[in-house]
Design an enzyme around this catalytic site. Structure first.
Site, short mmCIF file in Angstrom:
data_model
loop_
_atom_site.label_atom_id
_atom_site.label_comp_id
_atom_site.label_asym_id
_atom_site.label_seq_id
_atom_site.Cartn_x
_atom_site.Cartn_y
_atom_site.Cartn_z
CE1 TYR A 115 -125.22 49.26 -30.03
CE2 TYR A 115 -125.30 47.16 -28.88
CZ TYR A 115 -125.44 47.90 -30.04
OH TYR A 115 -125.81 47.27 -31.19
CE1 TYR A 153 -126.15 43.07 -28.16
CE2 TYR A 153 -124.63 44.00 -29.75
CZ TYR A 153 -125.92 43.83 -29.29
OH TYR A 153 -126.96 44.39 -29.97
NE ARG A 191 -128.65 40.09 -32.45
CZ ARG A 191 -128.86 41.08 -33.33
NH1 ARG A 191 -129.00 42.31 -32.94
NH2 ARG A 191 -128.94 40.83 -34.62
CG HIS A 196 -125.57 43.92 -34.94
ND1 HIS A 196 -125.25 43.13 -33.85
CD2 HIS A 196 -126.30 44.94 -34.44
CE1 HIS A 196 -125.78 43.65 -32.75
NE2 HIS A 196 -126.41 44.76 -33.07
CG HIS A 226 -128.45 48.62 -34.74
ND1 HIS A 226 -129.59 47.87 -34.50
CD2 HIS A 226 -127.55 48.21 -33.82
CE1 HIS A 226 -129.37 47.06 -33.48
NE2 HIS A 226 -128.15 47.24 -33.04
FE FE2 Z 1 -127.21 45.97 -31.54
#
Ligand code: FE2
Lengths: 241, 202
Positions: free
Chosen positions: A107, A146, A156, A159, A161
């Site tokens: 991110y 990640y 995770r 995905h 969001h």
């Molecule tokens: Fe996330």
């Protein structure tokens, strides 16, 4: 005509607040019972967003942060679907905001410490507003899986969001979209906050070859359902109201 | 037997630690995608009513401020009309009714510059005391938390049709802001503990 109270949330379908395997929830979940109420105007109304807030690249994460002539790196992916209510009707004018990690699972955020590199041409956010049938589409690169600090080796699944605004503030929803076939879905403590397998399946987008653009981008279909509303026809409101 | 053809609401998932990238990207340092973040300002020049500031902190069960929460509010204008979707007519054109902000990344403190709302009707026609609806999301919160803020000097609180339905009246004070100065209100939210805020399933 649906202009009455919102349908109650199914709190057994939705995740509970306290889900100890997702450790952060332990000190952030209310311990007392939620107080059940019927909705009023305060929950049945909500802000409206006009298409005029949107820029031409807002729903294109491949280009909306990229330098001129450049593109984000990753698997080119189209996500499309409809926002519906529980009555099955399309929700026009819904604001969708989405955010995700880059193709390497990183991110663009100052608190993010994963060693995968940033992509200088990928910001990771986008938004759109549904059309008169409730339809929407966006273009992005498929996010990477990640690792995250929870258990010693929790990852995770890939995905995206989604934050969703229907016409009622009481419909406000944030959720995540997963990708068909990802084995990490079934090992993830955040996914597992949802205990009903059918509810988890509702968040898994299937590969959609019909909407895939040949030699360009694969498509996934992701519908989102918001709370429905009752008709007021037989509601016990005072006469004249 | 026929089947009910209702769909199920999409399950919620936590907003996670990076909600700011999606909802307030300029605040999060992802600049250049949108001109500005949505949810502020709520008021424009010419807005009717008393301009107020509402601020507070969200605390976890250990008493630690949440520094990664996202707070949204929705409220009526000074005449008690909502800016959109209100069957009684159009609201104040200089007021959006909707605010969104992130807590300060060091202290967790959040604030809104808004106006004091008017009362709005309960479904049975009685008036509800003036209030601001809150929706709180963050890492560790699996589904957005809904609560309401009321005003401490409001003489109608004791007969409010919503507040009087609350069984444990000693908890109602968790919904009432403190006045900290002229036109300034503080509304702290406690996710757990002796002062746990009342959250609604509504
Ligand atoms: Fe996330």
């Amino acid at each position: 005509m649906s202009d009455g109270a919102l349908f109650h949330r199914d709190r057994n379908w939705q995740p509970k607040g306290l889900t100890p395997d997702y450790k952060t929830s332990v000190v952030r979940s209310p311990q007392r019972a939620l107080l059940s109420m019927n909705t009023t105007l305060s929950e049945e109304t909500g802000p409206v967003f006009g298409h005029d807030i949107l820029g031409p690249l807002d729903n294109d994460l491949i280009l909306n942060f990229a330098q001129p002539g450049e593109m984000a790196i990753g698997q080119r992916t189209i996500v499309h679907g409809r926002v519906l209510d529980e009555n099955g009707r399309g929700v026009p004018g819904a604001l969708l905001e989405f955010w995700q990690a880059n193709a390497g699972g990183r991110y663009r955020h100052k608190k993010e410490g994963y060693l995968a590199p940033l992509d200088p041409n990928f910001g990771g956010c986008g938004r759109t507003i549904t059309d008169d049938q409730g339809g929407y589409r966006l273009r992005t690169v498929k996010p990477g899986a990640y690792p995250w600090p929870n258990g010693v080796n929790d990852w995770r699944p890939a995905h995206i969001h989604f934050s969703v605004f229907g016409p009622s503030f009481g419909q406000r929803l944030i959720t995540q979209m997963y990708f068909e076939g990802d084995p990490l879905i079934w090992t993830c403590p955040i996914v597992a906050t949802i205990t009903d397998t059918a509810a988890v399946e509702q968040l898994i987008a299937p590969l959609d070859m019909n909407n895939t653009v040949p030699m360009d981008a694969r498509a996934y279909k992701f519908d989102i359902v918001l709370r429905g509303r009752r008709s007021t026809l037989f509601e016990n409101r005072m006469e004249g109201n | 037997m026929q089947k009910l053809d209702h769909l199920k609401e999409s399950p919620s998932q936590t907003a996670g630690p990076y909600v700011h990238i999606g909802c307030v990207p300029n605040f999060a340092g992802v600049s250049g995608v949108y001109d500005s973040d949505l949810g502020s300002p709520m008021v424009q020049d010419g807005v009717k009513g008393e301009r107020i500031s509402v601020s507070g902190t969200v605390f976890d069960g250990t008493g630690t401020p949440l520094r990664d929460a996202l707070i949204e509010i929705w409220q009526a204008d000074a005449n008690g009309i909502y800016a959109a979707g209100d069957p009684r007519g159009a609201g104040d054109p200089n007021f959006t009714g909707w605010g969104r902000t992130a807590g300060d990344s060091a202290t967790g403190l959040w604030s809104f510059e808004t106006i004091r709302p008017g009362a709005v009707p309960f479904p049975d026609g009685r008036m509800m005391s003036a209030h601001i609806s809150f929706w709180i999301v963050a890492r560790g919160i699996n589904i957005g938390l809904q609560t309401r803020m009321y005003f401490p000097d409001d003489p109608t609180l004791e007969s409010d049709p919503w507040l009087t339905r609350i069984e444990h009246q000693n908890r109602v004070q968790t919904l009432i802001a403190k006045q900290t100065g002229p036109h300034r209100f503080q509304f702290d939210i406690h996710l757990q503990g002796a002062n746990e805020t009342i959250f609604f399933d509504v």
